[in-house]
Design an enzyme around this catalytic site. Structure first.
Site, PDB file in Angstrom:
ATOM      1  N   LYS B   8       0.833  -1.205   0.000  1.00 61.14           N
ATOM      2  CA  LYS B   8       0.000   0.000   0.000  1.00 61.14           C
ATOM      3  C   LYS B   8       0.866   1.253   0.000  1.00 61.14           C
ATOM      4  CE  LYS B   8      -3.876  -0.125   2.265  1.00 61.14           C
ATOM      5  NZ  LYS B   8      -4.651  -0.400   3.467  1.00 61.14           N
ATOM      6  N   ARG B  76      -3.129   2.690   8.557  1.00 61.08           N
ATOM      7  CA  ARG B  76      -3.487   1.464   7.817  1.00 61.08           C
ATOM      8  C   ARG B  76      -2.262   0.575   7.635  1.00 61.08           C
ATOM      9  NH1 ARG B  76      -6.755   3.258   2.605  1.00 61.08           N
ATOM     10  NH2 ARG B  76      -5.119   4.830   2.458  1.00 61.08           N
ATOM     11  N   GLY B  85      -7.597 -10.260   4.886  1.00 57.85           N
ATOM     12  CA  GLY B  85      -8.046 -10.905   6.119  1.00 57.85           C
ATOM     13  C   GLY B  85      -7.197 -10.515   7.297  1.00 57.85           C
ATOM     14  N   MET B  87      -5.697  -7.226   7.156  1.00 47.79           N
ATOM     15  CA  MET B  87      -5.520  -5.793   7.010  1.00 47.79           C
ATOM     16  C   MET B  87      -6.278  -5.077   8.130  1.00 47.79           C
ATOM     17  SD  MET B  87      -3.621  -5.803   4.473  1.00 47.79           S
ATOM     18  CE  MET B  87      -3.501  -4.171   3.742  1.00 47.79           C
ATOM     19  N   ARG B 335      -3.838  -0.637  -6.214  1.00 40.88           N
ATOM     20  CA  ARG B 335      -3.072  -1.891  -6.175  1.00 40.88           C
ATOM     21  C   ARG B 335      -3.449  -2.722  -7.394  1.00 40.88           C
ATOM     22  NH1 ARG B 335      -6.203  -4.574  -0.965  1.00 40.88           N
ATOM     23  NH2 ARG B 335      -8.288  -4.245  -1.798  1.00 40.88           N
ATOM     24  N   HIS B 453      -8.498 -33.244   5.349  1.00 38.93           N
ATOM     25  CA  HIS B 453      -8.564 -34.434   4.501  1.00 38.93           C
ATOM     26  C   HIS B 453      -9.409 -34.184   3.258  1.00 38.93           C
ATOM     27  CE1 HIS B 453     -10.238 -38.440   3.376  1.00 38.93           C
ATOM     28  NE2 HIS B 453      -8.976 -38.782   3.517  1.00 38.93           N
ATOM     29  N   ARG B 561      -2.217 -45.402 -21.309  1.00 40.61           N
ATOM     30  CA  ARG B 561      -2.262 -46.549 -20.392  1.00 40.61           C
ATOM     31  C   ARG B 561      -3.171 -47.623 -20.957  1.00 40.61           C
ATOM     32  NH1 ARG B 561      -3.006 -42.035 -15.979  1.00 40.61           N
ATOM     33  NH2 ARG B 561      -4.106 -41.366 -17.831  1.00 40.61           N
ATOM     34  N   ARG B 617       2.232 -47.269 -23.069  1.00 34.87           N
ATOM     35  CA  ARG B 617       2.810 -48.072 -21.998  1.00 34.87           C
ATOM     36  C   ARG B 617       2.242 -49.485 -22.052  1.00 34.87           C
ATOM     37  NH1 ARG B 617       1.785 -46.432 -15.894  1.00 34.87           N
ATOM     38  NH2 ARG B 617      -0.262 -47.297 -16.329  1.00 34.87           N
ATOM     39  N   GLU B 744      10.401 -45.147 -12.803  1.00 28.26           N
ATOM     40  CA  GLU B 744       9.432 -44.906 -11.731  1.00 28.26           C
ATOM     41  C   GLU B 744       9.772 -45.588 -10.421  1.00 28.26           C
ATOM     42  OE1 GLU B 744       5.544 -46.401 -12.986  1.00 28.26           O
ATOM     43  OE2 GLU B 744       6.488 -47.801 -14.356  1.00 28.26           O
ATOM     44  N   SER B 763      10.851 -41.984 -19.621  1.00 22.79           N
ATOM     45  CA  SER B 763       9.766 -41.121 -19.184  1.00 22.79           C
ATOM     46  C   SER B 763       9.615 -41.308 -17.678  1.00 22.79           C
ATOM     47  CB  SER B 763       8.475 -41.492 -19.916  1.00 22.79           C
ATOM     48  OG  SER B 763       7.418 -40.692 -19.437  1.00 22.79           O
ATOM     49  N   GLY B 765       7.980 -41.577 -14.335  1.00 23.13           N
ATOM     50  CA  GLY B 765       6.675 -41.783 -13.717  1.00 23.13           C
ATOM     51  C   GLY B 765       6.787 -41.276 -12.290  1.00 23.13           C
ATOM     52  N   THR B 766       6.577 -39.969 -12.134  1.00 25.00           N
ATOM     53  CA  THR B 766       6.897 -39.365 -10.832  1.00 25.00           C
ATOM     54  C   THR B 766       5.892 -39.719  -9.741  1.00 25.00           C
ATOM     55  OG1 THR B 766       5.948 -37.357 -11.763  1.00 25.00           O
ATOM     56  CG2 THR B 766       8.341 -37.469 -11.591  1.00 25.00           C
ATOM     57  N   ASN B 767       4.707 -40.211 -10.101  1.00 29.82           N
ATOM     58  CA  ASN B 767       3.791 -40.640  -9.037  1.00 29.82           C
ATOM     59  C   ASN B 767       4.398 -41.808  -8.279  1.00 29.82           C
ATOM     60  OD1 ASN B 767       2.134 -38.844 -10.286  1.00 29.82           O
ATOM     61  ND2 ASN B 767       0.695 -40.351 -11.084  1.00 29.82           N
ATOM     62  N   ASP B 768       4.729 -42.857  -8.998  1.00 31.53           N
ATOM     63  CA  ASP B 768       5.306 -44.028  -8.342  1.00 31.53           C
ATOM     64  C   ASP B 768       6.687 -43.733  -7.780  1.00 31.53           C
ATOM     65  OD1 ASP B 768       3.068 -45.420  -8.857  1.00 31.53           O
ATOM     66  OD2 ASP B 768       4.031 -47.087  -9.892  1.00 31.53           O
ATOM     67  N   CYS B 830       5.769 -38.172 -17.264  1.00 28.30           N
ATOM     68  CA  CYS B 830       4.353 -38.436 -17.508  1.00 28.30           C
ATOM     69  C   CYS B 830       3.576 -38.645 -16.217  1.00 28.30           C
ATOM     70  CB  CYS B 830       4.187 -39.625 -18.451  1.00 28.30           C
ATOM     71  SG  CYS B 830       4.818 -41.169 -17.779  1.00 28.30           S
ATOM     72  N   TYR B 850      10.328 -33.084 -22.779  1.00 29.36           N
ATOM     73  CA  TYR B 850       8.892 -32.795 -22.791  1.00 29.36           C
ATOM     74  C   TYR B 850       8.263 -33.135 -21.447  1.00 29.36           C
ATOM     75  CZ  TYR B 850       8.097 -37.828 -23.236  1.00 29.36           C
ATOM     76  OH  TYR B 850       8.076 -39.180 -23.007  1.00 29.36           O
TER      77      TYR B 850
END
Lengths: 870, 870
Positions: B8, B76, B85, B87, B335, B453, B561, B617, B744, B763, B765-768, B830, B850
């Site tokens: 501000k 202020r 929230g 301010m 702002r 959750h 898949r 895959r 993975e 490639s 597999g970043t989840n696993d 992926c 990629y």
């Protein structure tokens, strides 16, 4: 020159150099084997060389190959490493329609000549024509056909033994064999002496790539590129008459290690007769009138002096073969004698006393697994003497076992739970049998090999196991089985020797060698202790475990799993209430009930291990195992917790996880329920304070499990330190202890640099680290590991031996990064790999401070850790 | 100087520099905030400095603070980053028993003065005395008490609006407020002007560490060390009479982005009146007679020119506050205007056309999530206009949803399975509700915050979600709920706006912005495409997915898949038979049935993606999901397979695993059952050959899943190459395709150097990989992740944003080692991280070729990939 000459050839050459009587001949080097395998034929150059060497041999023995004073030859394989089961031998080469009459004239013994001839035909037909050339199309082996023929002649003539066979009988049999060869294979038996020789040499080369040889190499991790050498020697005959004989011997007792000449011989026989078991051989030494020392004292004297020369030369116990031809001793072979673990240890320590070898050599000579083996259960040798095995399978899990036969996993579990000793007998096992295998003393299967499911599981659990017993036929009712005409009903006692594969009917006495403080093993390990630098701790959950491990020489506890303290029936009830508590308040009240148990447990363990480090891992319970409860048990629990049954059932259900291995466990539990960590810290520190007050020296190391980042570790460390401050403010006694962590997920290795800022020590949990690094659940590998080993996708089980390229690389990163942060941080390993020699070597390379393993593995680790330094 | 002056303060300074009319004053810098927080009092030095600056201000405005021509001040807060929230604002500082008479004399408006005074008392009591000093011990806030008092005065007097209040009413109310303060807080309201000023400044500093502010910073990952600045300015008054007014405005429409002046004002009012919603404000622009442009054309003209100056200066849409005092315009604040995703894109592209900003700036200005947001479901604005939300919760999962309310997960599943759109309404959710959440369109809870959750799960699944709606009371019967006096029964339609937290009764029309080819988003993304170097592919399992992804600009398929192709009811039956087949022969026959399906699928996908790479895959089915069958389904299957029911049950049981995530899946399946790999290779290559014959240009990449060592990869590669040779020998058509692997599990990263020898591409597999690196099962994190976020053990969800220190370190090793072996190896990602901007940045840092993400994420990724380059 073992790599060039093969084991057998090199040792024959050594014997020559020692001036021992060796039949003249020559060795074809291993490189010729790969040459042969490339083109599948013997080159002209090689054939010329063979001929040159034959003529040299002819010069020495003053006989001619294929001539009128005929030189006969033996052709034997000999790889650089011992490969029992692939050794091929063809004797009596050079007997042809042309040389036979000369041989009869020279030997004046027509029976001997035709006996030798029929042996040549059978060996040649078997090794060269059937196995190497693959000529046999029928389902019955040529050897079986020929053996049957001999039996039918003996039966027809009413002969009891081969020795009853007359010259004309052997001659007729030889002719019969020639006809069988032509009929079965479509080509005649070669009647040219060089055809015989070249065929035999090629067949031995060929045998290197035989199915059995390949399997053996795979299993023993032997390179396929070595090849086998071939030994061609002049024949000597132990079956020329009464002043002849043949035998095999060990320079010391291979079972016990005692320094006595231990062997057997047969008068008037060829080598294979001693091994075949058709005639009962006589002892070599001793006062028995049939012993060689009495029957042929001169030959024995020479043999005994050879025995000493060989031991002095090779500095080791030898396994020898000899033949006596017309009173003259010939040495056919010498090699390092195989021996039991007990014998190996006794021989090594004796040889140090005899100044044959140094202590270092003694320590380096024992294979670590022999120590383990020497501590395994064995069948009482007297019982073995008085019993014949009913069959033989593959030795898949070492050690002996004895119990009642059952044919389903369910029955095994049912009886096992009642503490009945059972042997689970199955065609093969699968993951569904796991629960039954768990309760079995031993496992016997009719199918599968050394890497079958049963074998893998049994070795993993250290259970006695025999697999692939092809005689075993299990009835579909699963109430009985048959081996030949022997019936085994459910409940019948049977005994397995998992180290040999022998299967016996009935109960046999088992014994386990105690670790005698004054015995050879203790002596050997005391030498090992002076050499090694790695400390050896034990994984022990109870004071009893500690006691056992101390007797085996453990120098501390590397892993005390506190959850195992709750398996006791009384405690498990309290523990379950704690797990199932729905709020902090009730959980706290159940924890209070558990506190005295835990304090007492830790007090006893720390007292037992006084002055030695004790690493206590905070709670890491397999929740799903603890709450695997139903029916009445569940109702009791609900009543006791004052909750409706449905509420408890719901809570149990809510704790079930999709992948418990990767679930709410380890420090994750301590973070969600800090009161659990707090109670455990209170029990451990409380016990230590009490001991210190009593004048003891407790050395506590608290270990936080399953940490994957520094914040997790700090969260738990702060809880522990708060408890410490609380206890100390009440007791006014200062006590030091370490707080460290288990490194058991890949991320912990990758951020070791940060965690080391706060942790006093690291301990690699290589079981879980292997699971997460590969993404293998150990409980679920049964379905695909067999394929992996069959297809050679994995050469070693990473749960047995640390996977250096993957898991090991992570460990290396962790050690390097942690030491960069804190140079002196103590790092050990407490996974099951801690007792496996190859892994111990790797731990040394990594620069770890200690390994920790199960009590029985402690002696193994003491030796392995010493060998790493040598 | 935002870091020093706060947002501000810095913007006020900018406005001064532009010569805009700003009330004189000064800014206390952020560093003074941390000084204050250390000692919790204003230093003497600071107080002197404040006094000096007050006297400067006095000089400019020609008034005196606390004097007879009284200067009133506003105080202020203003942090370097926007923190709605937290301010705090206190106006009218300087009104005391001494200055009030002067003010009345000066303004000739007693009502205005006492109205201002009662506002000061209320703000000061609330912000300084209650919040900062914590004086209030009662459960009711001082503000509530005072508002009630005003209401009761109005009611008693029969006034409808505040504007009906007379001077004496305001005076009486002010006195009443003074008494309330003294009664509730035990101390009087400060009557000294400097006491008021110092109290206000300290309270603003204090508010930096207030509970709300801390929570907001945690959630937004804002550092706590910044502190807030404090702006002290001369008061200007919009409530001095009819020629006064106050308003807020956006320089463009913040909802749609249209270039129109968009704001509201109220005549004769103070700023808070506009926001409070007590009086309905009028538009700033337009022809309405109450609009500022009509009511005060001069002031409007000046304001409109300020609007343009600000946009030109800041190159961005501004959110402004202004006050008009006696026809004179005063700018209180400017702002960066918050805007919807749609507006952001429209404004950025318009400004490029207006030559205000460059294309690069436009691309860098859009937050990637705004693109996602602009593609989410929204409530039709017309429906929003005509409806009032019945309550407001926390916006936990963006996007709108509409469906029937249900109060149990079971009911949600039951109706969801029937394709009924449901909103699951719960007090809070727990892992047991997961199955119901899965089937819900939206989720609404009465408890929990943005990391509860419900919030975590909803965001993970991209579901609309509103949490922590405190007005919501769910009946214990779980058949209805209440919000205030509104009853929501099971089956009643409700609508959620997960982006705002609004909850509506009844059905509202939802719409989704199409990606218009000629619209601003397409334009923006076309600029992004020219900047970015990373290729963007999509995860697509069906031709429909491909179609959608192409419309979003995907440049290939990064993950197809194949197991998802079998979820179709007809096929799943065949697929189950294949899984459950007991021997190779029957498995082969079931596979033959599946081959035509697969070939057709691949044909369609490859045709749709013609000329672009498509990574398929090989089968990686979650077996336990496919065989979760019972009763009739199981019997049908058994009948169809010609097997007894028990046999099928046993087989299903035998496939259950302790940890399916780490079990018999990926290439492990292809190694055990090579015929499956073979069939799939045949389908894929077959489809490609057909397309090529038809003149198309299929670009196939076969991907082998879950590889952890080279031998696994080779095993599968050989099967594929054998199929290739077989097909090509029959077709005589040469076809090129790549064979690569998914990386993975940690071990794959560690041995990437070896795998790269044989693989054409990697490639991630970043989840696993995240699951195994941490040892977290994503399905089971619900029990402990909430604790982890609460305790700040994790700051970001590693399943959302790549964990650079752990998972990222492994990826780095893999890329480096693979490129060392094969410089040009193509490497992509992926996992779901492929569409997350922070992770995309990391992929760029790693040097990947990629990223691949779900179709809706493709535009997000296109932008994020461009921003990485800027």
């Amino acid at each position: 020159m073992v790599n060039i000459l093969g084991g057998k050839g090199a040792n024959i050459a050594e014997m020559c150099k020692l001036g021992l009587p060796v039949p003249p001949g020559f060795t074809l080097s291993t490189s010729l084997c790969s040459d042969y395998l490339k083109v599948k034929s013997l080159s002209v150059v090689l054939k010329n060389n063979i001929k040159k060497n034959i003529s040299k041999t002819e010069g020495v023995v003053e006989k001619t190959f294929g001539g009128s004073n005929p030189l006969l030859l033996s052709v034997r394989s000999g790889a650089p490493v011992s490969m029992p089961g692939m050794m091929e031998t063809i004797l009596n080469i050079g007997l042809t329609s042309k040389t036979i009459p000369h041989m009869i004239k020279m030997s004046k013994n027509e029976g001997f000549v035709y006996d030798s001839y029929r042996r040549l035909i059978m060996m040649y037909a078997d090794v060269v024509m059937e196995k190497a050339l693959g000529l046999n199309k029928s389902t019955q082996s040529i050897r079986k056909l020929m053996e049957k023929e001999l039996e039918s002649v003996k039966k027809y003539k009413g002969y009891k033994n081969d020795s009853n066979m007359k010259a004309k009988d052997w001659k007729a049999l030889s002719n019969k064999y020639l006809r069988i060869v032509e009929k079965e294979f479509g080509i005649p038996f070669p009647d040219d002496h060089y055809d015989q020789l070249y065929g035999a040499i090629a067949a031995v080369f060929e045998s290197w790539n035989g199915k059995r040889a390949k399997e053996y190499r795979n299993f023993e991790k032997i390179s396929s590129s070595m090849g086998t050498a071939v030994n061609v020697q002049a024949m000597v005959f132990g079956n020329l008459g009464k002043d002849c004989g043949t035998g095999v011997a060990f320079t010391r007792n291979p079972s016990t290690g005692e320094n006595v000449f231990f062997g057997e011989w047969l008068p008037n026989a060829q080598g294979e007769d001693v091994v075949a078991g058709i005639r009962t051989p006589h002892p070599v030494a001793g006062n028995n009138k049939k012993s060689l020392s009495v029957a042929m004292p001169e030959a024995f004297k020479e043999l005994n002096s050879v025995r000493k020369k060989l031991e002095n030369h090779f500095d080791d116990m030898q396994d020898i073969e000899f033949t006596i031809q017309e009173k003259k001793l010939w040495m056919l072979q010498t090699r390092r004698g195989k021996r039991t673990g007990i014998a190996a240890i006794k021989i090594a320590t004796d040889m140090v006393k005899e100044k044959l070898i140094t202590k270092k050599v003694a320590v380096s000579r024992i294979r670590p697994h022999q120590i383990y083996e020497s501590l395994l259960k064995n069948i009482d040798p007297k019982d073995v003497e008085n019993s014949l095995p009913i069959s033989l399978g593959l030795p898949a899990g070492p050690g002996a076992s004895c119990g009642v036969a059952v044919f389903t996993a369910e029955k095994a579990e049912e009886l096992g739970k009642k503490n009945k000793k059972v042997i689970l007998v199955r065609e093969e096992t699968s993951p569904e049998d796991i629960h039954g295998m768990h309760y079995s003393e031993g496992i016997l299967t009719s199918r599968g090999g050394l890497t079958s499911h049963a074998a893998l599981v049994a070795r993993g659990w250290g259970k006695s196991c025999v697999v692939g017993c092809q005689d075993l036929i299990i009835d579909k009712s699963h109430t009985f089985a048959k081996i030949g005409d022997k019936k085994i009903k459910e409940g019948d006692l049977i005994t397995l020797n998992g180290s040999s594969g022998d299967i016996y009917l009935g109960k046999m006495r088992l014994f386990q060698n105690p670790l005698d403080n004054t015995g050879p093993l203790s002596l050997l390990l005391s030498w090992a202790d002076k050499i090694r630098k790695l400390k050896i701790r034990t994984n022990a959950d109870t004071p009893d475990d500690c006691e056992k491990a101390l007797s085996f020489g453990a120098e501390g506890v590397g892993l005390c799993r506190t959850e195992h303290m709750f398996f006791d029936e009384k405690r498990v009830h309290e523990f379950r209430k704690m797990i199932l508590a729905e709020d902090r308040e009730s959980r706290n009240s159940y924890l209070k009930n558990l506190l005295p148990f835990q304090t007492k447990d830790f007090y006893k363990i720390l007292k037992k291990m006084d002055g030695m480090p004790v690493t206590v891992r905070l709670l890491d319970p397999p929740l799903h195992e603890f709450i695997n409860i139903h029916g009445k048990e569940m109702r009791n629990l609900a009543d006791d917790m004052g909750l409706p049954l449905k509420a408890v059932e719901e809570r149990v259900d809510s704790l079930k996880e999709a992948n418990p291995m990767l679930g709410h466990r380890g420090c994750r539990l301590g973070i969600s329920y800090p009161e659990i960590t707090s109670m455990q810290a209170r029990a451990i520190i409380g016990a230590a304070v009490k001991l210190k007050k009593e004048g003891n020296n407790p050395k506590v190391e608290l270990m936080i499990p399953l940490v994957s980042n520094l914040a997790e570790f700090l969260n738990q460390k702060e809880i522990i330190l708060a408890v410490k401050n609380d206890i100390l403010s009440k007791n006014g006694l200062n006590i030091n202890f370490k707080i460290g962590t288990m490194i058991e997920v890949p991320r912990a290795c990758l951020v070791a640099e940060k965690i080391a800022e706060e942790a006093d020590f690291f301990s690699f949990g290589t079981n879980d680290l292997t699971q997460t690094t590969f993404g293998f659940s150990r409980d679920d590998t049964g379905t695909f590991f067999p394929h992996y080993f069959n297809e050679e996708i994995m050469l070693a089980d990473p749960f047995e031996q640390i996977d250096r390229k993957g898991v090991g690389k992570l460990m290396k990163i962790a050690v390097k990064d942690a030491r960069a942060t804190k140079n002196k941080i103590s790092i050990g390993i407490c996974g099951e790999h801690g007792g496996e020699p190859n892994s111990i070597e790797f731990c040394k390379i990594l620069g770890l401070d200690y390994v920790s393993c199960s009590p029985y593995r402690v002696p193994v680790a003491r030796l392995a850790a010493a060998q790493v330094e040598l």
